[in-house]
Design a protein around this motif. Structure first.
Motif, short mmCIF file in Angstrom:
data_model
loop_
_atom_site.label_atom_id
_atom_site.label_comp_id
_atom_site.label_asym_id
_atom_site.label_seq_id
_atom_site.Cartn_x
_atom_site.Cartn_y
_atom_site.Cartn_z
N LYS A 50 0.84 -1.19 0.00
CA LYS A 50 0.00 0.00 0.00
C LYS A 50 0.89 1.25 0.00
O LYS A 50 1.62 1.49 0.95
N ILE A 51 0.81 1.99 -1.10
CA ILE A 51 1.65 3.18 -1.27
C ILE A 51 0.79 4.43 -1.31
O ILE A 51 -0.12 4.55 -2.13
N GLY A 52 1.09 5.38 -0.43
CA GLY A 52 0.39 6.66 -0.41
C GLY A 52 1.12 7.68 -1.26
O GLY A 52 2.34 7.71 -1.28
N TYR A 53 0.37 8.50 -1.96
CA TYR A 53 0.99 9.53 -2.80
C TYR A 53 0.16 10.81 -2.76
O TYR A 53 -1.01 10.82 -2.37
N GLN A 54 0.80 11.89 -3.15
CA GLN A 54 0.13 13.18 -3.25
C GLN A 54 0.15 13.62 -4.70
O GLN A 54 0.83 13.01 -5.53
N LYS A 55 -0.56 14.69 -5.00
CA LYS A 55 -0.50 15.24 -6.35
C LYS A 55 0.91 15.77 -6.58
O LYS A 55 1.36 16.68 -5.87
N TYR A 56 1.59 15.17 -7.53
CA TYR A 56 2.96 15.52 -7.91
C TYR A 56 3.96 14.80 -7.03
O TYR A 56 3.61 14.08 -6.09
N GLY A 57 5.24 14.95 -7.35
CA GLY A 57 6.28 14.20 -6.65
C GLY A 57 6.62 12.93 -7.41
O GLY A 57 5.85 12.44 -8.24
N THR A 58 7.77 12.38 -7.12
CA THR A 58 8.28 11.23 -7.87
C THR A 58 7.38 10.00 -7.74
O THR A 58 7.17 9.27 -8.72
N ILE A 59 6.85 9.75 -6.56
CA ILE A 59 5.99 8.57 -6.41
C ILE A 59 4.73 8.72 -7.25
O ILE A 59 4.23 7.74 -7.82
N ASN A 60 4.21 9.93 -7.36
CA ASN A 60 3.06 10.17 -8.23
C ASN A 60 3.42 9.87 -9.69
O ASN A 60 2.63 9.29 -10.45
N ILE A 61 4.63 10.25 -10.07
CA ILE A 61 5.08 9.99 -11.44
C ILE A 61 5.22 8.48 -11.67
O ILE A 61 4.86 7.96 -12.74
N ASP A 101 1.99 1.32 3.76
CA ASP A 101 3.32 0.77 3.98
C ASP A 101 4.40 1.80 3.65
O ASP A 101 5.41 1.90 4.34
N ILE A 102 4.17 2.54 2.55
CA ILE A 102 5.17 3.47 2.01
C ILE A 102 4.47 4.76 1.60
O ILE A 102 3.30 4.74 1.21
N GLY A 103 5.20 5.88 1.65
CA GLY A 103 4.65 7.13 1.17
C GLY A 103 5.74 8.16 0.97
O GLY A 103 6.92 7.88 1.19
N HIS A 104 5.36 9.35 0.55
CA HIS A 104 6.35 10.43 0.36
C HIS A 104 5.75 11.73 0.86
O HIS A 104 4.56 12.00 0.70
N GLU A 232 11.98 16.30 -0.58
CA GLU A 232 10.92 15.29 -0.61
C GLU A 232 11.52 14.00 -0.04
O GLU A 232 12.59 13.57 -0.47
N PHE A 233 10.83 13.39 0.92
CA PHE A 233 11.33 12.18 1.55
C PHE A 233 10.49 10.96 1.19
O PHE A 233 9.27 11.04 1.05
N TYR A 234 11.18 9.83 1.05
CA TYR A 234 10.52 8.53 0.93
C TYR A 234 10.48 7.93 2.34
O TYR A 234 11.51 7.87 3.01
N LEU A 235 9.30 7.49 2.75
CA LEU A 235 9.11 7.00 4.12
C LEU A 235 8.37 5.67 4.10
O LEU A 235 7.68 5.34 3.15
N ALA A 236 8.54 4.91 5.18
CA ALA A 236 7.83 3.64 5.32
C ALA A 236 7.62 3.35 6.79
O ALA A 236 8.23 3.98 7.66
N THR A 237 6.76 2.38 7.08
CA THR A 237 6.69 1.92 8.47
C THR A 237 7.96 1.12 8.72
O THR A 237 8.51 0.49 7.82
N ARG A 238 8.44 1.17 9.95
CA ARG A 238 9.66 0.44 10.28
C ARG A 238 9.48 -1.06 10.03
O ARG A 238 10.37 -1.73 9.50
N ALA A 239 8.31 -1.59 10.40
CA ALA A 239 8.06 -3.02 10.23
C ALA A 239 8.18 -3.43 8.77
O ALA A 239 8.79 -4.46 8.45
N PHE A 240 7.62 -2.62 7.85
CA PHE A 240 7.68 -2.96 6.43
C PHE A 240 9.11 -2.86 5.91
O PHE A 240 9.58 -3.75 5.20
N ALA A 241 9.79 -1.78 6.24
CA ALA A 241 11.15 -1.56 5.73
C ALA A 241 12.10 -2.66 6.18
O ALA A 241 12.99 -3.09 5.42
#
Length: 332
Positions: A50-61, A101-104, A232-241
């Motif tokens: 499960k990846i969270g994203y916002q409008k714009y940013g690399t994860i959105n791309i 699990d992951i987001g930016h 811009e940071f890439y982040l995750a839950t510690r358990a997932f990472a």
């Protein structure tokens, strides 16, 4: 009577056989569990990330491009569930409760989230893009400098990068944060308030910044140049990472690839994102030209920078307790 006794005896025998069979099956499953089988084959388990994203940013791309979906499906039989958020604080709230699990996000949201006890870790970051966030005012506003914001109403998304931008710009202009009427609204509602004239200024980031400049001819009062970094940071839950480092590596590899392409193809990037974001191509080209690209590792300088932001927020009583950024860094 005899037949009845035999039936009971056979019944007990049948139950005994069933219990024995189940026990053997359980032992067999322990010796060849999905995790162990995946480990032996060198592949990740069949999971949905499960990846969270916002409008714009690399994860959105990445989402728009589909390259990450394709690689994870082909190499690991993994699916992605993409979830959109209006800003970083909202995204990290979802990560905190286990919905992601992951987001930016930018620099400020992880600090608010860590102070709230979110089990997040920093994975990597993008280069500084200070021009990609700014304070804007209507084109005919009498406000000419940041100092003129004293006693005025400024709207922003609480806990986002621009929150820190406002703090630092006011500090630079010798204006006390408490002397400004700060209202908190997500980007869409803030844009409406800005256009109606119910607020004096709006602190916002790209591509919303670019869209407002293009559509309303909003005037840039000040941006982050020389004041903040705006990473811009890439982040995750510690358990997932910690459990899936291979998935994290693939994400960052694909992010770096799409960054390289985006840097060289701003027009194509804008055309790819426009239908998904509902933002015109002209505004997205403008936004693409003032951000930097390339996935970079977290280092001591970044940690010190984040710690400075955290300490500032504590001093202003914007977070409830002191935090140590090092606690959110993965051990190598």
């Amino acid at each position: 009577m005899k037949n009845k006794k035999e039936m009971i005896r056979y019944g007990y025998l049948f139950i005994l056989l069933v219990v024995t069979a189940l026990a053997l099956a359980a032992c067999g499953s322990n010796n060849s569990s999905p995790e162990k089988a995946a480990s032996n084959s060198g592949e990740s388990r069949d999971i949905t990330v499960k990846i969270g994203y916002q409008k714009y940013g690399t994860i959105n791309i990445l989402k728009a491009d589909g390259s990450l979906d394709k690689r994870l499906a082909e190499e690991r039989n993994i699916k992605i569930e993409w979830v959109e958020f209006p800003g970083g604080p909202q995204l990290l709230e979802a990560l905190n409760v286990g919905s992601l699990d992951i987001g930016h996000t930018g620099e400020a949201p992880p600090i608010f989230a860590q102070a709230a006890g979110a089990p997040l870790v920093y994975l990597a970051h993008e280069p500084a893009s200070p021009q990609a966030e700014a304070i804007i005012v209507p084109k005919d506003s009498p406000i000419q400098t940041v100092a003129d914001l004293k006693g005025k109403t400024v709207v922003l998304n609480k806990g986002s990068n621009v929150h820190y931008l406002l703090v630092k710009l006011l500090e630079q202009a010798n204006v006390d944060y408490k002397d400004v009427n700060v209202k908190f609204l997500p980007p869409a509602d803030a844009r409406a308030a800005f256009e109606k004239g119910s607020v004096d200024a709006w602190v916002i980031w790209d591509p919303f910044l670019a869209a407002a400049e293009t559509a309303t001819e909003a005037r840039r009062l000040a941006d982050g140049t020389g004041v903040v970094n705006n990473h811009e940071f890439y982040l995750a839950t510690r358990a997932f990472a910690e459990k899936y480092p291979d998935i994290v590596d693939i994400l960052l590899e694909e992010a770096n690839k799409i960054d390289a392409w985006s840097k060289e193809n701003p027009q194509e990037l804008a055309e790819k994102l426009s239908p998904q974001l509902g933002i015109d191509v002209e505004s997205l080209v403008l936004a693409a030209g003032r951000r930097e690209y390339g996935v970079q590792q977290i280092d001591e300088e970044l940690i010190k920078g984040q710690q400075a932001i955290a300490d500032t927020f504590l001093q202003l009583e914007l977070i409830p307790k002191a935090i140590d950024i090092q606690d959110a860094i993965l051990s190598k």
